[in-house]
Every structure is written in C-alpha cells, then in structure tokens.
Write a protein that holds these residues in place. Structure first.
Motif, PDB file in Angstrom:
ATOM      1  N   GLY A 215       0.785  -1.237   0.000  1.00  0.00           N
ATOM      2  CA  GLY A 215       0.000   0.000   0.000  1.00  0.00           C
ATOM      3  C   GLY A 215       0.814   1.282   0.000  1.00  0.00           C
ATOM      4  N   LEU A 216       2.132   1.181  -0.101  1.00  0.00           N
ATOM      5  CA  LEU A 216       2.950   2.402  -0.036  1.00  0.00           C
ATOM      6  C   LEU A 216       2.896   3.217  -1.325  1.00  0.00           C
ATOM      7  CD1 LEU A 216       6.219   1.351   1.856  1.00  0.00           C
ATOM      8  CD2 LEU A 216       4.190   2.493   2.771  1.00  0.00           C
ATOM      9  N   ASP A 217       2.589   2.577  -2.429  1.00  0.00           N
ATOM     10  CA  ASP A 217       2.644   3.283  -3.712  1.00  0.00           C
ATOM     11  C   ASP A 217       1.309   3.121  -4.453  1.00  0.00           C
ATOM     12  OD1 ASP A 217       3.151   4.276  -6.218  1.00  0.00           O
ATOM     13  OD2 ASP A 217       4.594   2.709  -6.781  1.00  0.00           O
ATOM     14  N   ASP A 218       0.587   4.243  -4.571  1.00  0.00           N
ATOM     15  CA  ASP A 218      -0.751   4.193  -5.184  1.00  0.00           C
ATOM     16  C   ASP A 218      -0.737   4.445  -6.689  1.00  0.00           C
ATOM     17  OD1 ASP A 218      -2.312   3.538  -2.958  1.00  0.00           O
ATOM     18  OD2 ASP A 218      -2.260   5.599  -2.225  1.00  0.00           O
ATOM     19  N   THR A 219       0.427   4.508  -7.296  1.00  0.00           N
ATOM     20  CA  THR A 219       0.480   4.758  -8.743  1.00  0.00           C
ATOM     21  C   THR A 219      -0.407   3.744  -9.475  1.00  0.00           C
ATOM     22  OG1 THR A 219       2.786   5.355  -8.425  1.00  0.00           O
ATOM     23  CG2 THR A 219       2.052   5.042 -10.701  1.00  0.00           C
ATOM     24  N   PRO A 220      -1.375   4.257 -10.255  1.00  0.00           N
ATOM     25  CA  PRO A 220      -2.284   3.313 -10.918  1.00  0.00           C
ATOM     26  C   PRO A 220      -1.543   2.437 -11.938  1.00  0.00           C
ATOM     27  CG  PRO A 220      -2.994   5.604 -11.221  1.00  0.00           C
ATOM     28  CD  PRO A 220      -1.643   5.646 -10.605  1.00  0.00           C
ATOM     29  N   VAL A 221      -2.023   1.228 -12.079  1.00  0.00           N
ATOM     30  CA  VAL A 221      -1.427   0.304 -13.045  1.00  0.00           C
ATOM     31  C   VAL A 221      -2.375   0.209 -14.237  1.00  0.00           C
ATOM     32  CG1 VAL A 221      -0.678  -2.082 -13.416  1.00  0.00           C
ATOM     33  CG2 VAL A 221      -0.337  -0.988 -11.183  1.00  0.00           C
ATOM     34  N   GLU A 222      -1.854   0.532 -15.407  1.00  0.00           N
ATOM     35  CA  GLU A 222      -2.686   0.513 -16.613  1.00  0.00           C
ATOM     36  C   GLU A 222      -2.670  -0.880 -17.226  1.00  0.00           C
ATOM     37  OE1 GLU A 222      -4.609   2.936 -17.232  1.00  0.00           O
ATOM     38  OE2 GLU A 222      -3.657   4.329 -15.821  1.00  0.00           O
ATOM     39  N   ALA A 223      -3.632  -1.669 -16.892  1.00  0.00           N
ATOM     40  CA  ALA A 223      -3.753  -2.995 -17.505  1.00  0.00           C
ATOM     41  C   ALA A 223      -5.195  -3.439 -17.324  1.00  0.00           C
ATOM     42  CB  ALA A 223      -2.811  -3.990 -16.857  1.00  0.00           C
ATOM     43  N   LYS A 224      -5.698  -4.147 -18.321  1.00  0.00           N
ATOM     44  CA  LYS A 224      -7.104  -4.542 -18.254  1.00  0.00           C
ATOM     45  C   LYS A 224      -7.321  -5.614 -17.189  1.00  0.00           C
ATOM     46  CE  LYS A 224     -10.935  -5.448 -21.362  1.00  0.00           C
ATOM     47  NZ  LYS A 224     -11.316  -5.899 -22.705  1.00  0.00           N
ATOM     48  N   TYR A 225      -6.483  -6.620 -17.225  1.00  0.00           N
ATOM     49  CA  TYR A 225      -6.598  -7.703 -16.233  1.00  0.00           C
ATOM     50  C   TYR A 225      -5.326  -7.707 -15.400  1.00  0.00           C
ATOM     51  CZ  TYR A 225      -9.706  -9.004 -20.037  1.00  0.00           C
ATOM     52  OH  TYR A 225     -10.642  -8.983 -21.032  1.00  0.00           O
ATOM     53  N   LYS A 226      -5.430  -7.313 -14.165  1.00  0.00           N
ATOM     54  CA  LYS A 226      -4.215  -7.240 -13.345  1.00  0.00           C
ATOM     55  C   LYS A 226      -4.402  -8.008 -12.045  1.00  0.00           C
ATOM     56  CE  LYS A 226      -5.734  -2.612 -12.230  1.00  0.00           C
ATOM     57  NZ  LYS A 226      -5.919  -1.346 -12.871  1.00  0.00           N
ATOM     58  N   LEU A 227      -3.405  -8.790 -11.722  1.00  0.00           N
ATOM     59  CA  LEU A 227      -3.499  -9.605 -10.514  1.00  0.00           C
ATOM     60  C   LEU A 227      -2.120  -9.769  -9.869  1.00  0.00           C
ATOM     61  CD1 LEU A 227      -2.187 -12.438 -11.579  1.00  0.00           C
ATOM     62  CD2 LEU A 227      -4.488 -12.941 -12.325  1.00  0.00           C
ATOM     63  N   ASN A 228      -2.135 -10.299  -8.661  1.00  0.00           N
ATOM     64  CA  ASN A 228      -0.895 -10.709  -8.002  1.00  0.00           C
ATOM     65  C   ASN A 228      -0.899 -12.225  -7.870  1.00  0.00           C
ATOM     66  OD1 ASN A 228      -0.157  -7.945  -7.357  1.00  0.00           O
ATOM     67  ND2 ASN A 228      -1.715  -8.063  -5.736  1.00  0.00           N
TER      68      ASN A 228
END
Lengths: 554, 457
Positions: A215-228
């Motif tokens: 949670g330290l970095d809120d920079t949005p990730v541009e991807a349609k399907y994103k997971l960990n």
C-alpha cells in the motif's frame, strides 16, 4: 477396469495396506512418541470428508525431522527473495550464512544500476560481548554501514534466537534508523524458537510485509486484467513461466510474492483486481489481509501440473468474466498443449502405474500429485513438512482449529477496511452470482480430498517412518528435500528434491510440466539403480556373470 | 554479478558481508559424524540442526543424520531439560546409537542449560541404556567459528573417552583436523604405507562417502570406534594436524593420559606433507618406503614441468586458517605469489605467521583474519590478481572479475571432486597443480585470440 478403480483397489500398490504400514511405522516408538506421532499419521479413509489430522504441532524432540525454524520461514522463504531489499540478519554468523543463496529464488535485476542483494549475505556476526551487553548498538552500526556502502532503497532486519532472549529491540533500532536515513527500514522478530516450524516465520513475514510495504505506492497500473500471484517463490524460474503464460493470455502480474519480485512491485501490488494463491500455507494471511483492507478477492490456483494449470487459467478468466479473455485462454491452452501432448504420450508409456510418495513443504506435497497424475502415476503416501490442518483437510475446518500456546504467540494483525482505498472489485451481487455458478472464493480444499481412498497421509514425516515406507512399499520415486534425498537414494529409490528441484526446473506451467515429465522419466528409467549390486553378489558362478567376449575389431 | 561491490573499501565495524566462516555447531556435527555409531545431537531450535544437516548434505552429497531438541518458546523460557531428556529417550529407542554427542547452540547457551546435569538426570531416570553413553561439547555460535566447533568437539572425545591403562602401545594417534573423507582416507593410506599403527579420530571416511549398493545403513561401516577413542590414552604419541582444529584435543590428551603430541600443519603441498611423513617416521620408528618417495618425486616433477605457468602468479585466497597456512606454503613453494589472504576466523598470530611465510614471495601480502569475502573482493578490484582460491561462494567473485577459480575448503557445493580425491599428501599436491593449471589453461583456451591458441602447453 478403469484407472480409478485400479487405484482404489490397490491404493498402496502390492505392499501392506496403509493401516498396516502405519502400525509398523509406529511400532518402534516409546509410548508417548507413539501417541503423538499417531495423531499425525492417518489413513485417508474418507477423502470427501477428511478426518482430523494432527498438524502444526510440536516436533517430538529426538525425532529426525525435516523441519526448520521460524527464521528460515521468514527470511529464508517469504522476505528473502525480494532482491532489491538489503537483508541483514541480526545474530551470530550461522543463520545468515546458511540462508545465503541456498534457496533457489531466481531473480533478475530490472535496471543495470540496481543491485541484486540476494547474492550478498549480511549479518551483525554477533560475538560474546554483544550477547552479554546487548546487540542493539551493533545492529544500528551495521545498518549505517550497509547504507553507507550500498545505498539501498530499503533494509530489512531479521532476529535470530539469541536476539529475542537478550531482549534487543530490533524494531526500535529500525525506527530510529529509518528516521535518520530516510529509507524504509523494518525488522522481523522471527527468532528460531517461535512456533513449531518454518510456518510461524511465514506468518511473521506476512505481517511485516503487510505493515511495512503493502500500500505504499498508489500509482495506478494501466492494464485490463491485473493480478498478483501470492505464494510463488520462483524456484527454478517457476514464476517466469507463470508470467509467460499469463502474458500470452493478456493478463498482467503486478507482484509475485515473493519470487523474483522487486520492492516497488510489492508496494504497488494493492492496485491489483485479484490475488491468486499458489502456496496457501505460506501466504494465505496476506491474501486475507489484502481482501480485508483493500477489497481484493482471492482464490487458490495451482500452476503445477497440466490439468492444474488449465483449471487455474480458466478460473482466472471466469473471474474477470470477459468473453475475449475466456476465448484467449482457450487459445493459449490449445497452443501450449501442442508441445505437451507428445511428451505425455511418450513418458506415460514408462511412467503409467508407477508409485510416488511426496513429503515436502506446505503445498508442494499436494501440487505435485497433479504432475504425477498427469503421467499416470499414483501417489501412495504424502505429507507436509510444516502445514496446518486446513492444508490437509481444507479451509472449512478453520473454525474448528484450536489455537495452542505456540500459535498464540504469533501476532494476528487487526486489519480494517481502508476508508479511501477499499474498493470491492466484484459487487456482492456479482460475487454471489459467480459463487452460485460453482465458483469458489477464499477457497482451498486441501490435500486429502484429492488423494485416493486408503492412501497414507503423514505430517512431518520422520526419518524412521520414511525408511519403513520405502522398506514396505519401495515407491518408484519420492519427492522430498535435501536432508532425505541421499537416505532415499541409498535405498535404491530415486528422490526428486522439491524444494530446490535438484537445480533444475522450472516445473510450473506448460513448459515446466514438460521439464518435470522428462526429469521423472529420466529418474525412473535411470540405469544406475540396476548397477547398485555387483553381478557376483547374485550369482556364485562367476563365469556365467562375465560379459560376453568382446566383438573383434576386424 | 555482485553489482553493489566497488573498489572503495570503507571501514566496517559491525556489518559482516559475505562471510568466510560459519558457526561452531556445524563443526561439532561434522566431527561427531566421524565416530562410529554416533548420533550428533543439536541442543537448540530445530532450525540449527536443519541448516547444518542441509549444508553438510549439499557438500558431501550423502545422508547426514542428526537429531535436535526442537526447542519451542516454552523450552527457551523454562530451559531445555525436558526436551533433551525426551530426545535421548527417543534417540536410544528408535535409532539405537552407541553414543550420542550433544552440542549446544546459541539458544541453549544463552539460557544456560547445563548439559552434564541433564545427562546425569537422564541417567538417573534410566533413559540411557546400559553400555551406551552421552557426551557433550559447548559450541555457542557467538564464539569462534565452525573450525573451533570442530576443535571443541574433538577435545570432548578426549575429555569423555580417552583412558590410560598404564601400558603404552606402539600406536600413533592422528587428529586429522577438518578435512574431507577422501583426505582422511589418504592420511590412513600414508600411515599404512609407512607401516605405522594408528588411531585416526575422527574419521569420516566410509561414513560420508559410503557406497551406493541398495542398502541404507544409518551408521555406515566407517568412523572411529568408541573403543579406539578410549585406547588413544595408551598410544605412544599424537600428531595433531592443523593447530586450530586439533591442538586442543592433543593438549587435553597429553594432560589427561600423558601422551606426547606434536602439532603439525595439515599435510597440503610438499613441505607440509614432508613434515607429516617425517613426524610419522620418527614417532613410529619406521623407514619411509620407496613407494612414497616416488610419489613425492612425481609431485616435484609436475611442479617443475608446470613451473613456467605458476611463476609469480598472484593469488587471492580465502578459507579456514588450518587450510590456508599449508596451502600458502605450497603456493610459495611452487613459485606463486599470495596477494591477499582472508579468513573469517579470528587469529592475529596466524596472520603474522602467514606474513612470514610470504615474506620472500610477497612482503606486501594483505592478510586479514576475522574478515569476509566482500573485503577480499573489494581488495582485488583495486589490486588485480591472476587466480582466486576458496570455497564455492568464491564463484560469484570469480565470475564478477573473470578470474580463474580453484575451489578448496568448506563448503564445496557445486563440484564433485573433493568427495573422491584428496587434497592432502603428495597425491593431493598433484591434484592441486592439475586444478590450478587447468584453471589457467581453460581460461586461455576459451579467451585467447585464434592466432595465439597453443596446441601444446
């Protein structure tokens, strides 16, 4: 007779039944040990409703066990693989030295100016005077020196046994140095005596990663399907194979916890719309906490084995629910299977019906049954080294697990929804609709449901029990770890190390499965096992065992 | 590779980076494995035992059997008495060793467990079967290194077991120091060639290099027997190889049973092997056989043949003090130039001795005890060398600096030769010359431009 019936008729092969085997294993033990070990050894009589197994309980002193300690689970397994954190072991030299590159968490630096700290073993190398007068000053100085020399973006500190006993406050030192140096510095109280195995260390690690990185970095990730991908440690490059397949499908992995991952990726991974869990044991805490705080749902996947990989890909596609993705996943599976099919067809001619046993980890003893099953092999006995009951019986037993003294000492974080960043990725209605269509969230069915009826389940197997199993059943291959490997092989049975992969791999995904099939084929077809007895041992007439006269050259 | 390492050396007082040592208990475990039907037992958290077994297995590629007291938080608070008693009961019942060799860890040392008292209580409780025994060594991890752990364990064998019955026997004791099973076998071969009757303790040959014949033996055929350990007190003399690993035991034996001892370097290279052979010759009152002289001659011959490739080649080397001293002597003997010498173990006198050995070959030699591989790496970045020698961890430095690399010492995790072929004795010298010249030649053959490739070297 179908294969399934054959397995049910002879769950342990030709040898004694699982119940007889279990009795024979227990026979030699003193009474108290018999009682304790007996609870950890079960015949899988009712796979659909698994019986309660004794797991995550204390190792019996004096038993030759596979288990390690909390430090190994924390530093060695969960945090250790993060390559751009500088890791400092606070303690005498041994712990830092043994955990130096000995687990095969492969990693690549992202930019040429970065440092891969996994190649380094850093320690405060505590001496007797630190034990007597306290080691906090030594730790503080070590952090300063590490910063001056390497300028890392974050430093992580691990406590070993004596640190807890002498009362060094590593967290206070970390806070002080964090403020002074202006980089993220945090510690883990993962002293080796905590808990009953590596498992306590996993939990401690999950808590620390959650508190200090997530949670330290809120920079949005541009991807349609994103997971960990949680609980994937990139042994032998497994995470890279999973990444390759997901990329082909158009799915973006933000963070793999924690194989081959960077500090920044972990800090940013709460931007994912889904957590999929590979090793349930080591990381289910993180999946739960991320759902509670950020609203990210999770479910269990398994990329070990062809069927497991297909099922997992389809489940991910179904979760996102786009036809485009669902179709793409099918295309990728079809494409990958072109290479897989001929290998299976070939190796199965030699592996079908062969017996395997698996004693490893907190998920691998389950996952690898899929790979053996892909090859037509039967798993006659299996068990984990450090798992809990839910890993055997499924998560539905969680409410009935009693918290004992050893577990109570491991902190349970009180996690609340983040008022600004909590975001239900699936509306309740959508989640319910998915569930109604047979889709499970926060699920893990455990190992026993998948194992055949009347096979043997053994938690924290001891050296003696393993020897007995081999003596009575002579499996064709055993999956285990470094400490057992050569014991097993001296008895003429090939052993595949499933912690280190015997320095091979990857074994995940499609390409990994091909590697594994070929490797098991090599092992059980190896001629070396036939060479273990000299020919004259079996035949008194030495002439008859002599080789034929060599062929004349011309 | 090792991207963060620069040539700029800063003083470090608290941070160890890439250690050239590990902790005492693993040394005690290795020494105990060299006793026949002995179960090494680690009194502490089970992680210590797991780590030691794992690393010894990776090095020897053999089963490493050892037990642990499996401390939990409760045991750490209330003491390890109950755990050790339970452990001993289980060990004697299930694994049936003749002797259990308990070593401590930092955990059990910090809480102050008194092992002899616990063993006494176990005896009183009838846990230790008739004719079996439990011995112990104190090996806190915050003192010394793996080498001192080995040394303390060897001294414990003497303390507990050696006896003197008054009548001296024509037998020579040999404490081999921390060397490979193949090296122990070589020491025995040399003693047998000389016709000297000996007791070697500990002896890991035929324990940690056992045959693959389809049968697993928890206690393989090898190892010094308990009766041999007892008989050491009646031997004529003791040769202690490697002062750090073996002197303590030899001195104890002199004190306890009046067995004279000589402390020698490990027989690595020509002069150190000469010293060992000569000491055996004198102690055993025998003549050196022609066969051994011929072996020596073959080594000298190979040194002479390869001399042009060795002359004044600069060597960076790290390892354990006992291994380094004779190895550096050998490097100097064959005309090479030790440039930087690092050990993780403390040893000011040792460092002074190394400087003296190098005084002619390289008066500027950098010798640093209680240091680490990171320091060595930084040093060679500023002072280039021709060859790196050390354990497997050196391969990252070798790759980073594109150096020929000869593995020696403990541990070797990525090559197989140490399991089968000795580095000790004249035969070991031959192997060393082969390894060093191969390392140079392989690099040349790989990297030299086509017009400089030599068919004959």
């Amino acid at each position: 007779m179908s294969d399934e019936t054959a397995q049910n008729d002879f769950p342990m092969g030709d040898g004694p039944s699982a119940a007889e085997t279990r009795e024979k294993m227990l026979e030699v033990y003193p009474k108290k040990t018999q009682r304790k070990r007996g609870k950890q050894m079960l015949v899988n009589e009712t796979p659909e409703t698994p019986a309660a197994i004794g797991a995550n309980s204390r190792t019996v002193p004096g038993i030759i066990t596979q288990r390690g300690c909390s430090y190994a689970g924390c530093k060695g397994v969960v945090i250790g693989p993060i390559y751009d954190i500088l890791h400092i072991t606070h303690g005498p030299i041994g712990c830092g030295w043994y955990s130096w590159l000995s687990r095969r968490n492969m990693t690549k630096i992202r930019h040429p100016e970065e440092t891969n700290y996994l190649q380094y073993s850093m320690s405060t190398d505590m001496q007797e005077d630190h034990i007597v007068f306290g080691g906090e000053k030594q730790l503080e100085q070590a952090i300063q020196e590490a910063y001056d020399e390497f300028k890392p973006k974050a430093i992580s500190v691990y406590a070993t046994c004596p640190v807890g006993l002498i009362g060094d406050d590593i967290h206070a030192v970390c806070r002080k140095m964090k403020e002074k140096l202006g980089i993220n510095i945090f510690g883990f109280s993962c002293e080796g005596y905590k808990g009953v195995s590596q498992s306590a260390g996993h939990h401690i690690a999950n808590n620390g990663v959650f508190k200090h990185m997530i949670g330290l970095d809120d920079t949005p990730v541009e991807a349609k399907y994103k997971l960990n991908v949680l609980g994937e440690y990139n042994i032998g490059g497994d995470a890279w194979e999973i990444d390759r397949i997901l990329r082909l499908c158009g799915i973006h992995i933000i963070g793999t916890l924690s194989g081959g991952v960077s500090y920044d990726e972990i800090c940013n991974c709460h931007n994912a719309d889904l957590n999929v869990v590979m090793c349930h044991r080591s990381i289910n805490y993180m999946a739960e906490m991320m759902e509670q705080k950020f609203g990210i749902p999770w479910f269990k996947v398994n990329f070990i084995g062809i069927e497991g990989t297909k099922k997992s890909l389809r489940k991910i596609a179904k979760y996102f629910g786009d036809k485009e993705l669902i179709d793409r996943v099918e295309e990728v599976i079809a494409m990958e299977m072109v290479d897989v099919r001929p290998v299976i067809a070939d190796v199965t001619t030699r592996t079908k019906g062969k017996k395997a046993a698996l004693f490893v980890g907190g998920s691998r003893a389950h996952h690898y049954q899929d790979l053996f099953s892909d090859m037509g092999m039967k798993t006659i006995a299996a068990g984990y080294e450090f798992a809990h009951r839910d890993d055997y019986e499924g998560r539905d037993v969680l409410p009935s697990i009693k918290i004992d003294a050893d577990s109570r000492n491991i902190e349970e974080l009180d996690v609340k929804a983040d008022p600004e960043r909590f975001n239900l990725r699936k509306t309740q209605e959508r989640k319910v609709a998915l569930e109604e269509s047979g889709f499970d969230f926060s699920d893990y069915e455990g190992m026993m449901r998948q194992m055949a009826k009347d096979t043997l389940v053994i938690d924290d197997i001891s050296h003696h029990e393993l020897e007995k199993l081999i003596e009575l059943h002579k499996p064709d291959v055993i999956g285990s770890g470094i400490k057992d490997k050569y014991v097993i092989e001296k008895m003429g049975v090939p052993c595949k190390q499933l912690h280190s992969y015997d320095y091979g791999g990857p074994y995940a995904g499609f390409k990994g499965a091909i590697n594994f099939f070929k490797e098991i084929d090599r092992m059980i077809s190896s001629k070396v096992w036939k060479l273990t007895r000299a020919p004259w041992k079996d035949d008194s007439d030495s002439q008859s065992t002599a080789a034929k006269e060599p062929v004349a050259v011309s | 590779m090792l991207e963060g390492t620069t040539a700029e050396i800063r003083e470090r007082k608290a941070l160890r980076v890439n250690p050239a040592k590990t902790c005492q208990p693993i040394g005690a475990m290795y020494a105990s494995l060299g006793i026949h039907k002995c179960m090494p037992h680690s009194h502490g958290s089970q992680g210590c035992c797991a780590y030691h077994r794992s690393h010894l297995t990776r090095h020897h590629k053999e089963p490493i059997v050892a037990t642990t007291s499996s401390f939990t938080e409760g045991a750490s608070v209330f003491g390890g008495l109950a755990n050790l008693k339970t452990a001993l009961e289980n060990i004697f019942t299930i694994y049936e060793p003749d002797i259990v060799s308990v070593h401590t860890t930092c955990l059990s040392e910090v809480i102050g467990d008194d092992i002899p008292t616990i063993v006494k209580k176990s005896e009183e409780a009838g846990i230790i079967p008739e004719g079996k025994m439990v011995i112990h060594a104190n090996t806190p991890s915050f003192v010394g290194s793996h080498v001192t752990g080995f040394s303390v364990q060897c001294a414990a064998f003497v303390n507990y077991l050696a006896e003197s019955n008054g009548a001296k026997k024509n037998v020579i004791n040999i404490f081999p120091g921390w060397v490979e099973p193949a090296d122990m076998r070589e020491l025995k071969r040399i003693a047998e060639l000389l016709g000297v009757e000996y007791i070697l303790a500990p002896d890991t040959s035929d324990v940690l290099d056992s045959a693959l014949d389809g049968e697993y033996k928890m206690y393989p055929d090898g190892g010094t027997t308990v009766s041999q350990l007892k008989a050491m007190g009646d031997s004529l003399a003791t040769l202690a190889l490697g002062p750090m690993a073996s002197a303590l035991a030899a001195e104890k034996l002199t004190k306890k049973c009046k067995v004279d001892h000589s402390i020698l370097e490990l027989p690595i290279g020509i002069s150190a092997t000469d010293a060992f052979v000569n000491a055996l010759r004198i102690a055993g009152d025998v003549t050196v056989p022609r066969e051994l002289e011929k072996e020596r001659g073959r080594l000298v011959d190979m040194v002479s043949d390869m001399s042009q490739y060795l002359h004044r080649k600069k060597v960076a080397i790290f390892g354990d003090p006992d291994h380094l001293t004779p190895m550096i002597k050998f490097l100097v003997e064959v005309g090479m130039q030790p440039a930087v010498v690092v050990t993780g173990t403390k040893g000011k006198k040792w460092a002074q001795n190394i400087r003296e050995i190098c005084s002619e070959a390289n008066p500027e030699v950098e010798v640093v005890p209680f240091s680490d591989i990171h320091y060595l790496h930084q040093w060679i970045k500023a002072n280039p060398v021709d060859l790196l020698m050390g354990n497997t961890y050196g391969k990252y430095v070798a790759k980073s600096e594109n150096l020929p690399f000869v593995r020696f010492g403990f541990p070797i995790l990525d090559r197989v030769g140490h399991r089968a072929f000795p580095l000790l004795g004249y035969a070991g010298g031959l192997r060393l010359i082969e390894k060093i010249t191969d390392a140079f030649f392989d690099k040349r053959d790989r990297e030299d431009p086509d017009h400089e490739i030599e068919l004959v070297l």
